[in-house]
Motif scaffolding. Structure first.
Motif, PDB file in Angstrom:
ATOM      1  N   GLU A  48       0.983  -1.210   0.040  1.00 46.23           N
ATOM      2  CA  GLU A  48      -0.296  -0.230  -0.039  1.00 46.23           C
ATOM      3  C   GLU A  48       0.900   1.254  -0.041  1.00 46.23           C
ATOM      4  N   ARG A  49       0.971   1.893  -1.241  1.00 43.73           N
ATOM      5  CA  ARG A  49       1.661   3.246  -1.436  1.00 43.73           C
ATOM      6  C   ARG A  49       1.415   4.288  -0.062  1.00 43.73           C
ATOM      7  N   ASP A  50       0.489   4.431   0.339  1.00 39.47           N
ATOM      8  CA  ASP A  50       0.241   5.516   1.269  1.00 39.47           C
ATOM      9  C   ASP A  50       0.892   4.963   2.678  1.00 39.47           C
ATOM     10  N   VAL A  51       0.538   3.782   2.735  1.00 39.55           N
ATOM     11  CA  VAL A  51       1.355   3.311   4.043  1.00 39.55           C
ATOM     12  C   VAL A  51       2.499   3.418   4.184  1.00 39.55           C
ATOM     13  N   SER A  52       3.068   2.912   2.906  1.00 41.14           N
ATOM     14  CA  SER A  52       4.692   2.848   2.818  1.00 41.14           C
ATOM     15  C   SER A  52       5.188   4.487   2.898  1.00 41.14           C
ATOM     16  N   ASN A  53       4.440   5.235   2.139  1.00 43.66           N
ATOM     17  CA  ASN A  53       4.933   6.627   2.357  1.00 43.66           C
ATOM     18  C   ASN A  53       4.952   7.247   3.801  1.00 43.66           C
ATOM     19  N   VAL A  54       4.054   7.001   4.520  1.00 44.84           N
ATOM     20  CA  VAL A  54       3.970   7.297   5.687  1.00 44.84           C
ATOM     21  C   VAL A  54       5.023   6.865   6.626  1.00 44.84           C
ATOM     22  N   LEU A  55       5.286   5.334   6.555  1.00 46.15           N
ATOM     23  CA  LEU A  55       6.325   4.935   7.160  1.00 46.15           C
ATOM     24  C   LEU A  55       7.698   5.397   6.692  1.00 46.15           C
ATOM     25  N   VAL A  56       7.848   5.919   5.468  1.00 45.01           N
ATOM     26  CA  VAL A  56       9.288   6.326   5.174  1.00 45.01           C
ATOM     27  C   VAL A  56       9.253   7.658   5.586  1.00 45.01           C
ATOM     28  N   GLU A  99      17.541   5.506   7.664  1.00 46.60           N
ATOM     29  CA  GLU A  99      17.482   5.499   5.916  1.00 46.60           C
ATOM     30  C   GLU A  99      16.472   4.538   5.671  1.00 46.60           C
ATOM     31  N   THR A 100      15.861   4.653   4.435  1.00 47.26           N
ATOM     32  CA  THR A 100      14.865   3.607   4.210  1.00 47.26           C
ATOM     33  C   THR A 100      15.074   3.063   2.570  1.00 47.26           C
ATOM     34  N   VAL A 101      14.622   1.821   2.595  1.00 46.09           N
ATOM     35  CA  VAL A 101      14.698   1.210   0.974  1.00 46.09           C
ATOM     36  C   VAL A 101      12.966   0.834   1.010  1.00 46.09           C
ATOM     37  N   THR A 102      12.424   0.924  -0.113  1.00 46.53           N
ATOM     38  CA  THR A 102      11.077   0.396  -0.097  1.00 46.53           C
ATOM     39  C   THR A 102      11.022  -0.653  -1.280  1.00 46.53           C
ATOM     40  N   ALA A 103      10.053  -1.703  -0.901  1.00 43.66           N
ATOM     41  CA  ALA A 103       9.524  -2.605  -1.968  1.00 43.66           C
ATOM     42  C   ALA A 103       8.025  -2.832  -1.863  1.00 43.66           C
ATOM     43  N   TYR A 104       7.694  -3.081  -2.999  1.00 40.85           N
ATOM     44  CA  TYR A 104       6.081  -2.976  -2.993  1.00 40.85           C
ATOM     45  C   TYR A 104       5.241  -4.216  -3.265  1.00 40.85           C
ATOM     46  N   LEU A 114       7.689  -5.716   7.507  1.00 43.45           N
ATOM     47  CA  LEU A 114       7.231  -6.625   6.596  1.00 43.45           C
ATOM     48  C   LEU A 114       5.572  -6.784   6.722  1.00 43.45           C
ATOM     49  N   ASP A 115       5.089  -6.424   5.574  1.00 46.17           N
ATOM     50  CA  ASP A 115       3.701  -6.620   5.478  1.00 46.17           C
ATOM     51  C   ASP A 115       3.441  -8.098   5.008  1.00 46.17           C
ATOM     52  N   LEU A 116       2.380  -8.673   5.426  1.00 45.09           N
ATOM     53  CA  LEU A 116       1.886 -10.136   5.088  1.00 45.09           C
ATOM     54  C   LEU A 116       1.068 -10.208   3.679  1.00 45.09           C
ATOM     55  N   THR A 117       0.224  -9.507   3.437  1.00 48.73           N
ATOM     56  CA  THR A 117      -0.595  -9.533   2.155  1.00 48.73           C
ATOM     57  C   THR A 117       0.354  -8.767   1.212  1.00 48.73           C
ATOM     58  N   LEU A 118       1.027  -9.436   0.286  1.00 47.71           N
ATOM     59  CA  LEU A 118       1.766  -8.736  -0.670  1.00 47.71           C
ATOM     60  C   LEU A 118       1.626  -9.388  -2.210  1.00 47.71           C
ATOM     61  N   PRO A 119       1.417  -8.779  -3.284  1.00 48.27           N
ATOM     62  CA  PRO A 119       1.399  -9.293  -4.605  1.00 48.27           C
ATOM     63  C   PRO A 119       2.489 -10.382  -4.827  1.00 48.27           C
ATOM     64  N   PHE A 120       2.316 -11.421  -5.383  1.00 45.76           N
ATOM     65  CA  PHE A 120       3.305 -12.305  -6.108  1.00 45.76           C
ATOM     66  C   PHE A 120       3.898 -13.337  -4.815  1.00 45.76           C
ATOM     67  N   ASP A 164       8.992  -9.046  16.251  1.00 44.33           N
ATOM     68  CA  ASP A 164       7.899  -8.170  16.953  1.00 44.33           C
ATOM     69  C   ASP A 164       6.676  -8.224  15.764  1.00 44.33           C
ATOM     70  N   TYR A 165       5.348  -7.703  16.162  1.00 44.65           N
ATOM     71  CA  TYR A 165       4.118  -7.703  15.506  1.00 44.65           C
ATOM     72  C   TYR A 165       3.270  -6.362  15.805  1.00 44.65           C
ATOM     73  N   ILE A 166       3.058  -5.568  14.839  1.00 48.55           N
ATOM     74  CA  ILE A 166       2.360  -4.502  14.932  1.00 48.55           C
ATOM     75  C   ILE A 166       1.204  -4.394  14.200  1.00 48.55           C
ATOM     76  N   THR A 167       0.161  -4.284  14.767  1.00 53.17           N
ATOM     77  CA  THR A 167      -1.162  -4.431  13.920  1.00 53.17           C
ATOM     78  C   THR A 167      -1.635  -3.214  13.392  1.00 53.17           C
ATOM     79  N   LYS A 168      -2.164  -3.130  12.055  1.00 58.15           N
ATOM     80  CA  LYS A 168      -2.693  -1.814  11.486  1.00 58.15           C
ATOM     81  C   LYS A 168      -4.299  -1.812  12.051  1.00 58.15           C
TER      82      LYS A 168
END
Length: 222
Positions: free
Chosen positions: A9-17, A26-31, A49-55, A95-99
């Protein structure tokens, strides 16, 4: 320290960055999972690490990562079942963080995980950034567009508070209480003067926002 964010999720990734870079990482992203697997050949200090990812899903990525590395991994997922959390922790997550997550909690959990993995000194000194403003704790140095700013001790302390807790709204009372640890003896009126002077030195960046009836905070990036 460098953190790999695997989040589709780009919005979530952008917030984390944004929040992590403001906290000095420093951050590196993978979608997607496939791209993430190619990134794992590079050395990082921690993986979000998110769990629900494409591919390729997050569970597969974690399992493969644990075959080759002990790098700390924090899961960030909307899945909140206790059984899921237990399974992922047993699989090797640290660790595990819930959205939806709290921004300050994410930073705190990352710092806690890094301390456990690498020792307490590893995150003792940080560098915070906001647009072209950079604050280096180790040197107590502030630069604007790579130009060193001459700040008073109180101006530096105020900017450090705002940049280290970018989502927090500070009342004048909050600021006075925080600054007293550094020997500050002023009142609410002098706080306004210090903030006005700091704003002037940070121009042309309008970094400090006034929240009517509440206080001040670092202006959120749009």
């Amino acid at each position: 320290m460098q953190i790999l964010i695997i989040e589709d999720e780009r919005d979530v990734s952008n917030v984390l960055v944004e929040i992590l870079e403001q906290a000095g990482f420093e951050t590196v992203t993978a979608y997607d999972g496939a791209h993430a697997l190619t990134q794992l050949s590079t050395t990082y200090d921690l993986v979000l690490l998110d769990l629900t990812l494409p591919f390729v899903d997050g569970e597969t990525i974690l399992a493969q990562l644990r075959q080759q590395s002990t790098i700390p991994v924090i899961i960030i997922s909307a899945k909140n079942a206790t059984t899921t959390k237990v399974e992922l922790l047993r699989l090797g997550a640290d660790d595990y963080i819930t959205k939806p997550f709290d921004i300050e909690e994410v930073v705190a959990r990352i710092e806690s995980t890094l301390r456990r993995a690498y020792g307490p000194a590893v995150i003792r000194q940080k560098r915070y950034t906001y647009q072209t403003i950079s604050l280096d704790e180790a040197q107590q140095l502030v630069t604007l567009a790579n130009r060193t700013l001459a700040l008073t001790a109180t101006e530096y302390a105020l900017l450090h508070l705002f940049m280290s807790q970018p989502q927090k709204i500070f009342t004048k009372e909050n600021l006075i209480r925080s600054l007293r640890d550094d020997g500050y003896t002023g009142d609410e009126g002098t706080i306004k003067t210090h903030i006005s002077n700091l704003r002037h030195k940070l121009q042309p960046i309008d970094a400090i926002e006034t929240i009517r009836y509440l206080g001040y905070r670092l202006r959120p990036l749009s």
